[in-house]
Write a protein that holds these residues in place. Structure first.
Motif, PDB file in Angstrom:
ATOM      1  N   ASN A   4     -73.388 -52.672 -39.483  1.00 20.25           N
ATOM      2  CA  ASN A   4     -72.813 -53.510 -38.370  1.00 20.25           C
ATOM      3  C   ASN A   4     -72.759 -54.800 -38.712  1.00 20.25           C
ATOM      4  OD1 ASN A   4     -75.766 -54.170 -37.896  1.00 20.25           O
ATOM      5  ND2 ASN A   4     -75.808 -53.431 -35.931  1.00 20.25           N
ATOM      6  N   VAL A   5     -73.224 -55.357 -39.916  1.00 21.02           N
ATOM      7  CA  VAL A   5     -72.913 -56.702 -40.203  1.00 21.02           C
ATOM      8  C   VAL A   5     -72.300 -56.876 -41.569  1.00 21.02           C
ATOM      9  CG1 VAL A   5     -74.885 -57.861 -38.787  1.00 21.02           C
ATOM     10  CG2 VAL A   5     -75.212 -57.058 -41.099  1.00 21.02           C
ATOM     11  N   SER A   6     -71.801 -55.833 -42.060  1.00 26.11           N
ATOM     12  CA  SER A   6     -70.965 -55.667 -43.433  1.00 26.11           C
ATOM     13  C   SER A   6     -69.955 -56.713 -43.774  1.00 26.11           C
ATOM     14  CB  SER A   6     -70.746 -54.282 -43.952  1.00 26.11           C
ATOM     15  OG  SER A   6     -69.907 -53.892 -42.904  1.00 26.11           O
ATOM     16  N   THR A   7     -69.135 -56.858 -42.709  1.00 28.60           N
ATOM     17  CA  THR A   7     -67.984 -57.603 -42.976  1.00 28.60           C
ATOM     18  C   THR A   7     -68.177 -59.377 -42.908  1.00 28.60           C
ATOM     19  OG1 THR A   7     -66.477 -56.002 -41.579  1.00 28.60           O
ATOM     20  CG2 THR A   7     -65.762 -58.300 -42.020  1.00 28.60           C
ATOM     21  N   VAL A   8     -69.260 -59.426 -42.251  1.00 31.59           N
ATOM     22  CA  VAL A   8     -69.753 -60.973 -42.142  1.00 31.59           C
ATOM     23  C   VAL A   8     -70.731 -61.244 -43.277  1.00 31.59           C
ATOM     24  CG1 VAL A   8     -71.271 -62.565 -40.909  1.00 31.59           C
ATOM     25  CG2 VAL A   8     -69.809 -61.208 -39.454  1.00 31.59           C
ATOM     26  N   ALA A   9     -71.211 -60.260 -43.789  1.00 29.72           N
ATOM     27  CA  ALA A   9     -71.927 -60.136 -45.138  1.00 29.72           C
ATOM     28  C   ALA A   9     -71.008 -60.415 -46.173  1.00 29.72           C
ATOM     29  CB  ALA A   9     -72.978 -59.077 -45.305  1.00 29.72           C
ATOM     30  N   ALA A  10     -69.923 -59.886 -46.220  1.00 30.55           N
ATOM     31  CA  ALA A  10     -68.939 -59.875 -47.296  1.00 30.55           C
ATOM     32  C   ALA A  10     -68.263 -61.412 -46.930  1.00 30.55           C
ATOM     33  CB  ALA A  10     -67.715 -58.944 -47.279  1.00 30.55           C
ATOM     34  N   ASP A  11     -68.150 -61.912 -46.008  1.00 29.37           N
ATOM     35  CA  ASP A  11     -67.416 -63.342 -45.861  1.00 29.37           C
ATOM     36  C   ASP A  11     -68.565 -64.247 -46.346  1.00 29.37           C
ATOM     37  OD1 ASP A  11     -65.356 -62.159 -44.820  1.00 29.37           O
ATOM     38  OD2 ASP A  11     -65.841 -62.554 -42.631  1.00 29.37           O
ATOM     39  N   LEU A  12     -69.795 -64.099 -46.019  1.00 32.59           N
ATOM     40  CA  LEU A  12     -70.792 -64.856 -46.543  1.00 32.59           C
ATOM     41  C   LEU A  12     -70.890 -64.859 -47.849  1.00 32.59           C
ATOM     42  CD1 LEU A  12     -73.398 -66.810 -45.807  1.00 32.59           C
ATOM     43  CD2 LEU A  12     -74.667 -64.682 -45.665  1.00 32.59           C
ATOM     44  N   ALA A  13     -70.957 -63.774 -48.581  1.00 29.07           N
ATOM     45  CA  ALA A  13     -71.023 -63.811 -49.938  1.00 29.07           C
ATOM     46  C   ALA A  13     -69.904 -64.374 -50.676  1.00 29.07           C
ATOM     47  CB  ALA A  13     -71.061 -62.344 -50.562  1.00 29.07           C
ATOM     48  N   ALA A  14     -68.729 -64.339 -49.966  1.00 26.72           N
ATOM     49  CA  ALA A  14     -67.404 -64.944 -50.510  1.00 26.72           C
ATOM     50  C   ALA A  14     -67.553 -66.572 -50.296  1.00 26.72           C
ATOM     51  CB  ALA A  14     -66.138 -64.257 -49.786  1.00 26.72           C
ATOM     52  N   ALA A  15     -68.307 -66.786 -49.421  1.00 25.83           N
ATOM     53  CA  ALA A  15     -68.366 -68.241 -49.217  1.00 25.83           C
ATOM     54  C   ALA A  15     -69.151 -69.167 -50.091  1.00 25.83           C
ATOM     55  CB  ALA A  15     -68.771 -68.659 -47.823  1.00 25.83           C
ATOM     56  N   LYS A  40     -78.156 -68.976 -49.840  1.00 24.75           N
ATOM     57  CA  LYS A  40     -78.118 -68.815 -50.939  1.00 24.75           C
ATOM     58  C   LYS A  40     -79.487 -68.913 -51.356  1.00 24.75           C
ATOM     59  CE  LYS A  40     -75.807 -69.653 -55.493  1.00 24.75           C
ATOM     60  NZ  LYS A  40     -77.263 -69.620 -56.140  1.00 24.75           N
ATOM     61  N   ALA A  41     -80.028 -69.811 -51.352  1.00 27.00           N
ATOM     62  CA  ALA A  41     -81.447 -70.171 -51.604  1.00 27.00           C
ATOM     63  C   ALA A  41     -82.375 -69.150 -50.940  1.00 27.00           C
ATOM     64  CB  ALA A  41     -81.916 -71.607 -51.531  1.00 27.00           C
ATOM     65  N   ALA A  42     -82.254 -68.790 -49.722  1.00 21.55           N
ATOM     66  CA  ALA A  42     -83.106 -67.916 -49.142  1.00 21.55           C
ATOM     67  C   ALA A  42     -82.808 -66.519 -49.472  1.00 21.55           C
ATOM     68  CB  ALA A  42     -82.997 -68.041 -47.553  1.00 21.55           C
ATOM     69  N   LEU A  43     -81.629 -66.110 -49.841  1.00 20.21           N
ATOM     70  CA  LEU A  43     -81.377 -64.658 -50.156  1.00 20.21           C
ATOM     71  C   LEU A  43     -81.859 -64.602 -51.733  1.00 20.21           C
ATOM     72  CD1 LEU A  43     -77.644 -64.813 -49.010  1.00 20.21           C
ATOM     73  CD2 LEU A  43     -79.290 -63.125 -48.309  1.00 20.21           C
ATOM     74  N   GLY A  44     -81.798 -65.482 -52.563  1.00 24.77           N
ATOM     75  CA  GLY A  44     -82.158 -65.345 -53.868  1.00 24.77           C
ATOM     76  C   GLY A  44     -81.345 -64.503 -54.828  1.00 24.77           C
ATOM     77  N   THR A  45     -80.041 -64.079 -54.408  1.00 26.19           N
ATOM     78  CA  THR A  45     -79.266 -63.436 -55.109  1.00 26.19           C
ATOM     79  C   THR A  45     -77.486 -64.051 -54.620  1.00 26.19           C
ATOM     80  OG1 THR A  45     -78.388 -61.041 -55.473  1.00 26.19           O
ATOM     81  CG2 THR A  45     -79.052 -61.705 -53.322  1.00 26.19           C
ATOM     82  N   ASP A  46     -76.684 -63.401 -55.490  1.00 24.32           N
ATOM     83  CA  ASP A  46     -75.092 -63.746 -55.331  1.00 24.32           C
ATOM     84  C   ASP A  46     -74.603 -62.206 -55.081  1.00 24.32           C
ATOM     85  OD1 ASP A  46     -75.479 -66.491 -55.404  1.00 24.32           O
ATOM     86  OD2 ASP A  46     -74.712 -66.642 -57.421  1.00 24.32           O
ATOM     87  N   ASP A  47     -75.326 -61.237 -55.326  1.00 28.65           N
ATOM     88  CA  ASP A  47     -74.809 -59.752 -55.307  1.00 28.65           C
ATOM     89  C   ASP A  47     -74.434 -59.485 -53.765  1.00 28.65           C
ATOM     90  OD1 ASP A  47     -74.384 -57.130 -56.573  1.00 28.65           O
ATOM     91  OD2 ASP A  47     -75.867 -56.535 -54.890  1.00 28.65           O
ATOM     92  N   ALA A  48     -73.173 -59.061 -53.480  1.00 29.14           N
ATOM     93  CA  ALA A  48     -72.647 -58.794 -52.261  1.00 29.14           C
ATOM     94  C   ALA A  48     -73.575 -57.862 -51.555  1.00 29.14           C
ATOM     95  CB  ALA A  48     -71.256 -58.671 -52.367  1.00 29.14           C
ATOM     96  N   GLY A  49     -73.994 -56.621 -52.368  1.00 31.33           N
ATOM     97  CA  GLY A  49     -74.495 -55.410 -51.817  1.00 31.33           C
ATOM     98  C   GLY A  49     -76.056 -55.990 -51.226  1.00 31.33           C
ATOM     99  N   GLU A  50     -76.627 -56.561 -52.146  1.00 35.95           N
ATOM    100  CA  GLU A  50     -78.102 -57.422 -51.913  1.00 35.95           C
ATOM    101  C   GLU A  50     -77.903 -58.343 -50.548  1.00 35.95           C
ATOM    102  OE1 GLU A  50     -82.152 -57.139 -52.297  1.00 35.95           O
ATOM    103  OE2 GLU A  50     -80.408 -55.899 -53.301  1.00 35.95           O
ATOM    104  N   ILE A  51     -76.790 -59.163 -50.454  1.00 41.94           N
ATOM    105  CA  ILE A  51     -76.685 -59.970 -49.254  1.00 41.94           C
ATOM    106  C   ILE A  51     -76.582 -59.049 -48.022  1.00 41.94           C
ATOM    107  CG2 ILE A  51     -75.214 -61.616 -48.367  1.00 41.94           C
ATOM    108  CD1 ILE A  51     -74.532 -62.842 -51.267  1.00 41.94           C
ATOM    109  N   THR A  52     -75.695 -58.177 -48.236  1.00 45.39           N
ATOM    110  CA  THR A  52     -75.523 -57.156 -47.001  1.00 45.39           C
ATOM    111  C   THR A  52     -76.851 -56.514 -46.633  1.00 45.39           C
ATOM    112  OG1 THR A  52     -73.322 -56.865 -47.441  1.00 45.39           O
ATOM    113  CG2 THR A  52     -74.412 -55.259 -46.306  1.00 45.39           C
ATOM    114  N   LYS A  53     -77.684 -56.031 -47.550  1.00 39.11           N
ATOM    115  CA  LYS A  53     -78.864 -55.441 -47.128  1.00 39.11           C
ATOM    116  C   LYS A  53     -79.797 -56.537 -46.612  1.00 39.11           C
ATOM    117  CE  LYS A  53     -82.954 -53.455 -49.245  1.00 39.11           C
ATOM    118  NZ  LYS A  53     -83.733 -53.880 -50.524  1.00 39.11           N
TER     119      LYS A  53
END
Length: 185
Positions: A4-15, A40-53
């Motif tokens: 339920n946040v995957s679209t915004v997560a993809a937009d975050l990864a793209a930004a 990005k610093a808090a996530l520790g990754t650029d991977d879209a799947g990991e960002i969504t998770k």
């Protein structure tokens, strides 16, 4: 939860690449880019799947936050204080998770203007209420002849006890739903 946040997560990864590029060029960063870089610093990754998770986990933590109790006598006045010093982050959510939710909130705030079709009035009131609370901005009570303002104020007043970080998470969910419903330009 992440679905339920995957679209915004993809937009975050793209930004992220754009924000990194702007920073590397020494150009001035927008507020959105600053929040994306913090995420990005808090996530520790650029991977879209990991960002969504991780965004899904952060939103779940934010949705579990307890309600707040703002000064009831100040609701509807410019003196209502929703600041972080008045309502700090509870221990049940990490600073990293709050940073991720805030960045997703800023991305969603940017994306809502790019919908192919304008949402209906009830959807817009929901967006308005969660947006105001998420920004820690309390609207003043409108005058008696300001009907549109009254609807907006009433929508916000229904969620005034929602912690601002929880409101940011709810905003992300609502915008994600609207993007999936209406599409983006």
């Amino acid at each position: 939860m992440a679905d339920n946040v995957s679209t915004v997560a993809a937009d975050l990864a793209a930004a992220i690449p754009s924000a990194v590029s702007t920073q590397e060029q020494g150009l001035s960063l927008s507020e959105l880019q600053k929040s994306v870089l913090a995420a990005k610093a808090a996530l520790g990754t650029d991977d879209a799947g990991e960002i969504t998770k991780k965004l899904g986990e952060a939103v779940a933590a934010a949705l579990a936050l307890p309600d707040i109790q703002p000064d009831a006598d100040k609701i509807g006045s410019k003196d209502l204080d929703l600041s972080e010093s008045k309502f700090p982050l509870p221990a049940s959510i990490s600073q990293e998770q709050a940073t991720i939710v805030y960045a997703a909130f800023k991305v969603a705030y940017d994306q809502i203007m790019k919908l192919k079709q304008e949402p209906d009035n009830n959807e817009m009131l929901e967006v308005y209420a969660f947006g105001k609370q998420g920004l820690r901005t309390a609207p003043e009570k409108p005058g008696v002849f300001n009907i549109k303002g009254k609807y907006k104020f009433d929508a916000w007043a229904k969620i005034v006890n929602t912690h601002p970080v929880k409101a940011q998470a709810q905003y992300v969910q609502v915008v994600d739903k609207l993007i999936n419903k209406y599409g983006k330009q």
